[in-house]
Design a protein around this motif. Structure first.
Motif, PDB file in Angstrom:
ATOM      1  N   GLY A  28      51.194 -38.159 -36.984  1.00  0.00           N
ATOM      2  CA  GLY A  28      52.531 -37.869 -37.502  1.00  0.00           C
ATOM      3  C   GLY A  28      52.734 -36.395 -37.796  1.00  0.00           C
ATOM      4  O   GLY A  28      53.788 -35.823 -37.474  1.00  0.00           O
ATOM      5  N   LEU A  29      51.744 -35.759 -38.407  1.00  0.00           N
ATOM      6  CA  LEU A  29      51.862 -34.327 -38.704  1.00  0.00           C
ATOM      7  C   LEU A  29      51.911 -33.479 -37.441  1.00  0.00           C
ATOM      8  O   LEU A  29      52.675 -32.497 -37.374  1.00  0.00           O
ATOM      9  CB  LEU A  29      50.704 -33.871 -39.593  1.00  0.00           C
ATOM     10  CG  LEU A  29      50.782 -34.278 -41.055  1.00  0.00           C
ATOM     11  CD1 LEU A  29      49.523 -33.859 -41.798  1.00  0.00           C
ATOM     12  CD2 LEU A  29      52.007 -33.676 -41.712  1.00  0.00           C
ATOM     13  N   PHE A  32      55.356 -33.940 -36.025  1.00  0.00           N
ATOM     14  CA  PHE A  32      56.318 -33.296 -36.916  1.00  0.00           C
ATOM     15  C   PHE A  32      56.320 -31.778 -36.728  1.00  0.00           C
ATOM     16  O   PHE A  32      57.383 -31.158 -36.621  1.00  0.00           O
ATOM     17  CB  PHE A  32      56.020 -33.644 -38.370  1.00  0.00           C
ATOM     18  CG  PHE A  32      56.893 -32.921 -39.356  1.00  0.00           C
ATOM     19  CD1 PHE A  32      58.209 -33.314 -39.545  1.00  0.00           C
ATOM     20  CD2 PHE A  32      56.407 -31.835 -40.064  1.00  0.00           C
ATOM     21  CE1 PHE A  32      59.019 -32.645 -40.452  1.00  0.00           C
ATOM     22  CE2 PHE A  32      57.202 -31.162 -40.961  1.00  0.00           C
ATOM     23  CZ  PHE A  32      58.518 -31.557 -41.156  1.00  0.00           C
ATOM     24  N   VAL A  33      55.147 -31.164 -36.687  1.00  0.00           N
ATOM     25  CA  VAL A  33      55.056 -29.713 -36.505  1.00  0.00           C
ATOM     26  C   VAL A  33      55.632 -29.308 -35.156  1.00  0.00           C
ATOM     27  O   VAL A  33      56.320 -28.291 -35.035  1.00  0.00           O
ATOM     28  CB  VAL A  33      53.592 -29.229 -36.661  1.00  0.00           C
ATOM     29  CG1 VAL A  33      53.418 -27.802 -36.191  1.00  0.00           C
ATOM     30  CG2 VAL A  33      53.144 -29.366 -38.103  1.00  0.00           C
ATOM     31  N   ALA A  36      59.684 -30.046 -35.616  1.00  0.00           N
ATOM     32  CA  ALA A  36      60.421 -29.427 -36.718  1.00  0.00           C
ATOM     33  C   ALA A  36      60.479 -27.912 -36.586  1.00  0.00           C
ATOM     34  O   ALA A  36      61.511 -27.301 -36.867  1.00  0.00           O
ATOM     35  CB  ALA A  36      59.789 -29.812 -38.055  1.00  0.00           C
ATOM     36  N   GLY A  51      49.224 -35.635 -31.080  1.00  0.00           N
ATOM     37  CA  GLY A  51      49.856 -36.678 -31.887  1.00  0.00           C
ATOM     38  C   GLY A  51      49.832 -38.035 -31.214  1.00  0.00           C
ATOM     39  O   GLY A  51      49.502 -39.050 -31.837  1.00  0.00           O
TER      40      GLY A  51
END
Length: 156
Positions: A28-29, A32-33, A36, A51
């Motif tokens: 998820g991180l 997200f990075v 985002a 991911g």
């Protein structure tokens, strides 16, 4: 005729949740990075691949640790009946500190080579070597490895 099960190894619930949860957080991180705050295109692609791989591994681990390993007098197998190794084919059982084995587990060396297999968190096989353990309790692994060692010692 069903054989008597001498020992069983199962993945513990909290270890399953923790391991799969950590891999899911990494997945998820990473995604997200990548989405985002997009860095250069090659890094976005790298982060998306990492991911996706983390989520795939979390899924594989969750599925694999839903199984268990059983030891009978003639074979080492999964709960679904997948043969890991025949007891008569096992040469050695190594649970030493420097053995290339899973966490809390043990290494089994067989006489004949078998197909590669990997059940993350439960067991893996590379040629003649099979690692048992990972997300399993150390006491269950030790008990099974001692029974297996005694079975091997008694046949010589």
């Amino acid at each position: 005729m069903q054989q008597e099960v001498l020992a069983t190894i199962k993945a513990s619930g909290p270890r399953r949740w923790l391991g799969v949860g950590m891999l899911s957080v990494v997945g998820g991180l990473s995604i997200f990075v990548a989405l985002a705050n997009p860095p250069e295109p090659q890094w976005v692609l790298f982060l998306l691949v990492v991911g996706a791989a983390a989520f795939w591994l979390a899924y594989r681990m969750w599925s694999a640790t839903n199984e268990w390993i059983e030891l009978t007098e003639t074979e080492l197998r999964t709960g679904a009946g997948h043969l890991i190794a025949n007891v008569e084919d096992i040469e050695t059982v190594d649970r030493g500190v420097f053995a290339f084995k899973p966490s809390n587990g043990f290494l089994v060396k067989t006489r004949s080579s078998a197909r590669y297999h990997w059940a993350p968190g439960l067991w893996w096989r590379l040629g003649r070597r099979t690692g048992i353990g990972g997300m399993t309790a150390a006491a269950e692994n030790k008990f099974m490895s001692e029974i297996l060692s005694a079975m091997i010692a008694s046949r010589t």
